[in-house]
Scaffold this active site. Structure first.
Site, PDB file in Angstrom:
ATOM      1  N   SER A 155      -6.856   5.888  -0.002  1.00 24.25           N
ATOM      2  CA  SER A 155      -7.122   4.385  -0.469  1.00 24.25           C
ATOM      3  C   SER A 155      -8.990   3.481  -0.762  1.00 24.25           C
ATOM      4  O   SER A 155      -9.390   3.956  -0.178  1.00 24.25           O
ATOM      5  CB  SER A 155      -6.327   3.224  -0.201  1.00 24.25           C
ATOM      6  OG  SER A 155      -5.374   2.612  -0.517  1.00 24.25           O
ATOM      7  N   GLN A 209      -4.833  -1.244  -7.536  1.00 27.54           N
ATOM      8  CA  GLN A 209      -5.636  -0.369  -6.921  1.00 27.54           C
ATOM      9  C   GLN A 209      -6.534   0.867  -6.937  1.00 27.54           C
ATOM     10  O   GLN A 209      -5.485   0.859  -8.031  1.00 27.54           O
ATOM     11  CB  GLN A 209      -4.584   0.041  -5.399  1.00 27.54           C
ATOM     12  CG  GLN A 209      -5.430   1.064  -4.351  1.00 27.54           C
ATOM     13  CD  GLN A 209      -3.928   1.732  -3.570  1.00 27.54           C
ATOM     14  OE1 GLN A 209      -3.367   2.387  -3.459  1.00 27.54           O
ATOM     15  NE2 GLN A 209      -3.635   0.236  -2.101  1.00 27.54           N
ATOM     16  N   ASP A 213       0.663  -1.469   0.334  1.00 29.81           N
ATOM     17  CA  ASP A 213      -0.133   0.465   0.240  1.00 29.81           C
ATOM     18  C   ASP A 213       0.820   1.280  -0.004  1.00 29.81           C
ATOM     19  O   ASP A 213      -0.168   2.685  -0.478  1.00 29.81           O
ATOM     20  CB  ASP A 213      -0.780  -0.260   0.993  1.00 29.81           C
ATOM     21  CG  ASP A 213      -1.935   0.318   1.317  1.00 29.81           C
ATOM     22  OD1 ASP A 213      -2.703   0.748   0.207  1.00 29.81           O
ATOM     23  OD2 ASP A 213      -2.661   1.784   1.850  1.00 29.81           O
TER      24      ASP A 213
END
Length: 288
Positions: A229, A279, A205
């Site tokens: 996110s 993502q 991430d």
């Protein structure tokens, strides 16, 4: 956090029951809980309900609300299915009465089959040739924007070395690509595969949304763009070790409607493809 041991203490959850676990949070410089932490903790919870030696091969998740750093996070695991070859788990993360995150994970028994992969980029700079975040802070800290300097000053259990160091004062658009080497700090030997996957998920991430901002760097930056996110998916292909640098190679195929989409591949230094990531994140220009 300064080492892999600190990270493991964060990711390994307190067991409340066979399907319920509690976790705490540590900041990475943001006022809200880091998405990678929630991802990895949820995988830890799901993995601890697997008793048939099956290996995590994919997960898909949504971030629903920002997490509060001061509150514990409770992870509830639903045992969706234990089939002949695959086991599926669903994890829901709560803070008090709020559901902040959901994740589905699939585990597969070990099987033999066909094998191929894409190649690592050729002629890419090696980590020994590059500056890490720690080096950048030491050499240029007094000249960096305050927000960037404050972010780099946070102690982390991972060292990152981007292949290209972008000058934050050089207002020009960049290609929608980013390549970053990373390595754990401390002794990362003798970790089992499930633990390595959880750590890799935590790291995945970091950096990935940067590639969505690159093509707009002449006008957009972290200070004038609201980012978060929205979802995160990951596929795990091969076993690996953390005893050397790994390469996170990222690209952004599209940005539109205040959302940026990015995907990445994680390789060992010798070119083994370990995992792939996708993502989508919020990229909302902040109105003055």
């Amino acid at each position: 956090m300064t080492s892999v041991n600190d990270l493991l203490n964060l990711l390994v959850l307190e067991k409340i029951s066979e399907t319920e676990f509690n976790g705490i949070s540590k900041t990475i410089g943001s006022p809200i809980v880091f998405g990678g932490q929630v991802l990895a903790q949820a995988i830890n919870a799901a993995s601890r309900t697997i008793n048939n030696n099956r290996v995590l091969h994919s997960m898909h998740s949504y971030f629903l609300e920002a997490g509060n750093l001061e509150l514990p996070i409770t992870y509830n695991v639903s045992i969706v299915r234990d089939g002949g070859s695959f086991s599926v788990r669903r994890v829901t993360a709560h803070q008090k009465e709020r559901t902040i995150f959901i994740l589905s994970a699939s585990f597969h028994k070990k099987e033999a089959g066909y094998n191929h992969q894409i190649e690592i980029k050729s002629n890419i700079k090696q980590p020994e040739e590059l500056l890490g975040w720690t080096d950048i802070l030491e050499q240029s800290g007094d000249f960096l924007p305050k927000s960037m300097k404050a972010f780099l000053e946070i102690e982390r259990p991972v060292e990152f070395k981007p292949t290209v160091v972008v000058n934050p004062f050089d207002k020009k658009d960049l290609p929608p690509f980013s390549d970053v080497w990373f390595k754990l700090k401390g002794d990362a030997k003798n970790l089992d595969l499930a633990t390595k996957q959880q750590i890799l998920t935590y790291i995945s991430d970091y950096n990935i949304l940067g590639s969505t901002l690159n093509p707009h760097a002449s006008k957009a930056h972290w200070g004038n763009t609201q980012t978060a996110s929205l979802d995160h998916s990951m596929w795990y292909f091969r076993d690996f070790d953390f005893d050397d640098w790994l390469l996170y190679s990222m690209e952004s195929p599209s940005t539109s409607s205040a959302r940026g989409f990015a995907r990445g591949n994680i390789f060992t230094r010798d070119g083994k493809l370990v995992a792939s990531v996708a993502q989508e994140g919020l990229m909302r220009p902040i109105s003055k």
